[in-house]
Write an enzyme that holds these catalytic residues in place. Structure first.
Site, PDB file in Angstrom:
ATOM      1  N   ASP A 200      12.441  53.256  75.570  1.00 40.47           N
ATOM      2  CA  ASP A 200      12.711  52.042  74.789  1.00 40.47           C
ATOM      3  C   ASP A 200      11.352  51.391  74.519  1.00 40.47           C
ATOM      4  OD1 ASP A 200      15.619  50.288  74.474  1.00 40.47           O
ATOM      5  OD2 ASP A 200      13.748  49.241  74.024  1.00 40.47           O
ATOM      6  N   ILE A 201      11.347  50.425  73.601  1.00 37.78           N
ATOM      7  CA  ILE A 201      10.087  49.721  73.306  1.00 37.78           C
ATOM      8  C   ILE A 201       9.834  48.632  74.338  1.00 37.78           C
ATOM      9  CG2 ILE A 201      10.991  47.923  71.748  1.00 37.78           C
ATOM     10  CD1 ILE A 201       8.591  48.647  69.877  1.00 37.78           C
TER      11      ILE A 201
ATOM     12  N   LEU B 170      17.862  50.939  76.238  1.00 35.64           N
ATOM     13  CA  LEU B 170      18.164  49.721  77.016  1.00 35.64           C
ATOM     14  C   LEU B 170      19.014  48.724  76.235  1.00 35.64           C
ATOM     15  CD1 LEU B 170      14.761  49.042  78.829  1.00 35.64           C
ATOM     16  CD2 LEU B 170      16.699  50.432  79.572  1.00 35.64           C
ATOM     17  N   GLY B 171      19.469  49.093  75.034  1.00 34.92           N
ATOM     18  CA  GLY B 171      20.277  48.189  74.227  1.00 34.92           C
ATOM     19  C   GLY B 171      21.732  48.193  74.656  1.00 34.92           C
TER      20      GLY B 171
ATOM     21  N   TYR C  20      20.557  46.506  56.484  1.00 32.21           N
ATOM     22  CA  TYR C  20      21.076  47.354  57.568  1.00 32.21           C
ATOM     23  C   TYR C  20      21.936  48.477  56.976  1.00 32.21           C
ATOM     24  CZ  TYR C  20      23.811  48.424  61.829  1.00 32.21           C
ATOM     25  OH  TYR C  20      24.420  49.028  62.902  1.00 32.21           O
TER      26      TYR C  20
ATOM     27  N   GLY D 278      15.752  54.199  72.520  1.00 30.54           N
ATOM     28  CA  GLY D 278      16.470  52.919  72.403  1.00 30.54           C
ATOM     29  C   GLY D 278      17.546  52.811  73.469  1.00 30.54           C
TER      30      GLY D 278
ATOM     31  N   ASP E  68       7.473  53.514  71.440  1.00 28.97           N
ATOM     32  CA  ASP E  68       7.994  53.067  70.140  1.00 28.97           C
ATOM     33  C   ASP E  68       8.675  54.270  69.468  1.00 28.97           C
ATOM     34  OD1 ASP E  68       8.073  52.454  67.239  1.00 28.97           O
ATOM     35  OD2 ASP E  68       6.937  50.675  67.833  1.00 28.97           O
TER      36      ASP E  68
END
Ligand code: NAD
Ligand code: SER
Length: 319
Positions: free
Chosen positions: A34-35, A10-11, A142, A8, A53
């Protein structure tokens, strides 16, 4: 020298943690996944990157073996506001992604950092100076996934001796990568709107207090906790970390010291407001300070100056 895998990457947080880790440990020692691959091209080009993924254990295991990974930063998740729109998808990504990372960490003996959140608290949690160890009965999907994640990470530490560590981040404010669908996103949008339109229509009520943190401090927390002496860690998953607490009215007042004609109005989103109302106003972070030396450097005034300066430059096309 560490060999690090970021899931993850690139968030909002991943992109800046990746830059710092590549500066510290060398580009080739920090493998990004990243996805998606449709953003942050400069970061992608600066070292190894794969589209994977976070639930694909085989592909991630292969990367761990190939790059001799010893430390994993697991940052892939669906954030609070998006999670309320599709709770089943949020549960799937947040829990199965984390289980995949934990199993890889167990099998390949990697240390694992994964963030929890102020979302791990709920309406029955003490609201002001929320203690490290307290009631956690969140009412959002969440939050449910974050509490389950904290417990799972502790379980893997106690049962399998996996070196799991985490922090409960407040709302993170930054300008490099847009936020990923959280309740605290207003606190970033407001700066862009102030510079562009001199006006912002806020989706939370003006007196909604939440804990926030500027990105440089958030990155410091992620790096420092993974460098901490394990013998000093009484807690692991996850440490409260705090930097500032404010409401939209106060943030607007600070923005007005730079942009005097800035105005704010309110069109409340009931789903996001309900999430924000269920979260603490401010966290107490004594355990992080004592156990691994946590200390934030940005308050609201300093962060506001920096955000406005940085976004203004970017709008003018400067670096
Ligand atoms: P983000 O939404 O900006 O980034 C998440 C990244 O994960 C994205 O690049 C996305 O493409 C990727 N991703 C999503 N689904 C994936 C999948 N199935 N497989 C692989 N990658 C996938 O989120 P963020 O703000 O960078 O948050 C990172 C972590 O920090 C999350 O665990 C989040 O809950 C936590 N956190 C964030 C904040 C905040 O304010 N940003 C606050 C508290 C905790
Ligand atoms: N900023 C995050 C969100 O609003 C908090 O975890 O979802």
């Amino acid at each position: 020298m560490k060999n690090i895998l970021i899931i993850g990457s690139l968030g909002q947080l991943g992109s800046e943690i990746a830059i710092r880790l590549r500066q510290l440990y060398g580009n080739d020692h920090v493998v990004l996944t990243d996805i998606r691959s449709d953003t942050n091209q400069e970061l992608i080009a600066s070292g190894p990157f794969c589209v994977v993924d976070c639930r694909d254990g085989k592909a991630l295991s292969d990367l761990v073996v190939k790059h001799k990974i010893d430390t994993i930063y697991h940052l892939a998740a669906i954030l609070s506001a998006t999670a309320e729109k599709n709770p089943l998808q949020a549960w799937d990504v947040n829990m199965n992604g984390l289980m995949t990372a934990l199993e890889i960490a167990r099998i390949h003996k990697c240390a694992l950092f994964t963030p929890s959140s102020i979302g791990a608290f709920g309406p029955t949690t003490p609201k002001k100076f929320t203690p490290q160890d307290t009631i956690q009965r969140p009412t959002s999907m969440y939050g449910v996934s974050k509490v389950a994640g904290e417990l799972l990470c502790d379980y893997y530490h106690h049962k399998y001796d996996v070196d799991t560590r985490g922090v409960r981040y407040p709302g993170i404010i930054s300008s490099l990568t847009p936020p990923g669908g959280g309740t605290t996103d207003y606190a970033i949008e407001i700066y862009y709107a102030a510079l562009r339109d001199h006006h912002y229509e806020c989706f939370l009520q003006g007196d909604t207090y939440l804990d926030m943190m500027y990105m440089p401090d958030a990155v410091n927390a992620a790096v420092q906790i993974m460098e901490a002496d394990p013998s000093k860690l009484r807690h692991r998953n996850a440490f409260n970390v705090a930097a500032m607490s404010f409401c939209p009215e106060e943030q607007a007042a600070y923005i007005r010291t730079h942009i005097p004609n800035f105005t704010i109005s309110y069109r409340v989103d009931p789903v996001k407001q309900a999430i924000a109302d269920s979260w603490p106003d401010s966290l107490e972070d004594y355990a992080a300070r004592v156990e691994w030396g946590w200390k934030p450097t940005y308050d609201l005034a300093r962060m506001t100056s920096d955000m406005i300066q940085t976004i203004r430059k970017r709008m003018k096309g400067e670096k």
